[in-house]
Motif scaffolding. Sequence first.
Motif, PDB file in Angstrom:
ATOM      1  N   ARG A 152      15.456   0.059  25.110  1.00  0.00           N
ATOM      2  CA  ARG A 152      15.177   0.050  23.492  1.00  0.00           C
ATOM      3  C   ARG A 152      15.167   1.796  23.121  1.00  0.00           C
ATOM      4  N   ASN A 184       3.602   0.594  21.269  1.00  0.00           N
ATOM      5  CA  ASN A 184       4.198  -0.570  20.835  1.00  0.00           C
ATOM      6  C   ASN A 184       3.600  -1.698  21.394  1.00  0.00           C
ATOM      7  N   ASP A 204       4.422  -6.029  21.929  1.00  0.00           N
ATOM      8  CA  ASP A 204       5.332  -6.956  21.895  1.00  0.00           C
ATOM      9  C   ASP A 204       4.944  -8.097  22.525  1.00  0.00           C
ATOM     10  N   ARG A 237      11.076  -8.167  21.708  1.00  0.00           N
ATOM     11  CA  ARG A 237      12.085  -7.283  21.024  1.00  0.00           C
ATOM     12  C   ARG A 237      13.183  -6.726  21.934  1.00  0.00           C
ATOM     13  N   LEU A 291      10.635   4.354  18.620  1.00  0.00           N
ATOM     14  CA  LEU A 291      10.032   3.000  18.942  1.00  0.00           C
ATOM     15  C   LEU A 291       9.502   2.439  17.587  1.00  0.00           C
TER      16      LEU A 291
END
Length: 301
Positions: free
Chosen positions: A110, A167, A169, A248, A298
């Motif tokens: 990512r 983050n 997720d 993601r 991010l």
Amino acid sequence: MDLSRIDLNLLVVLEAIYTEGGLTRAGERLNVTQPAVSHALGRLRNLLGDPLFVREGHGMVPTPFTRNLIGPLRQALRAMELTLNEAKRFDPGVSAQRFTLGCRDALELRVLPRLMYGLSESAPELEIATVSFRRRDIEADLFSGQLDLVTDSLLPRSRNIRHVHINTDPLVVMARKDHPALADGLDLEAYLEQRHILVSSRRTGQGMEDFELARGGLQRKVSLRCQHFFAASRVVRETDLLLTIPGRLAGLLNIDDAYALVPFPLDMPPQDVYLCWHANVDNDPANYWLRQQIIAVLEAV
């Protein structure tokens, strides 16, 4: 030992040999010749009264004296480096500094594409290295400068480790298109009847989804344990194995719409990821600048 007898450059050479494991690689890191490194090592041996390293095969193995010395030495070199850095403004446009980031496979996929795209314009001379890490060594590695930053899914407990949440997720389940188990959706019973892939950089141990299942007295069947999500996704495409993966990341791997993605069939908190650094670089302009770049990336993906 009288410090006036020691050229501080010799200590830099010692740390380079320890880190690189050999004279040639240490010379390449320091931009000096192998004979120059060998000469510096000889001087240090005479000054310190210890062999410092013993040749083994193609590498150099540190003696007990060196292993005891290297931690405090790195701390001292790191403190000196930070002192010098604080005396000048960090300019990413011209800096050739090397940053080492402890990063799991999922975050690499990512972060790196957008990060390196941005750095190619704003900081073309910077060098980025992402490496694996062990949680028990995070504080020591950040303190010594072996790592500049770490991304991890567990909140650090030490007061010496600064962190920011970067983050959240939720997990999803990835399967090949037309997988028969997904014909009527994927409930927990159907999930447990299938065989699975576990992605982990560790040799043994459970994944976070397994811990959550175990809390309810449940266990899934793991047929494959591998190190990287990309490799696991290719296996999913060719088999009936299921892969539980951060949502993601699954979206990034599914750019050609080759997979079916469904929610993880168990109510559990989403995966939180933190960016961590040591307190001794909290105000370091270079470290701060890189932290901001990673956070921005991010937020965009």
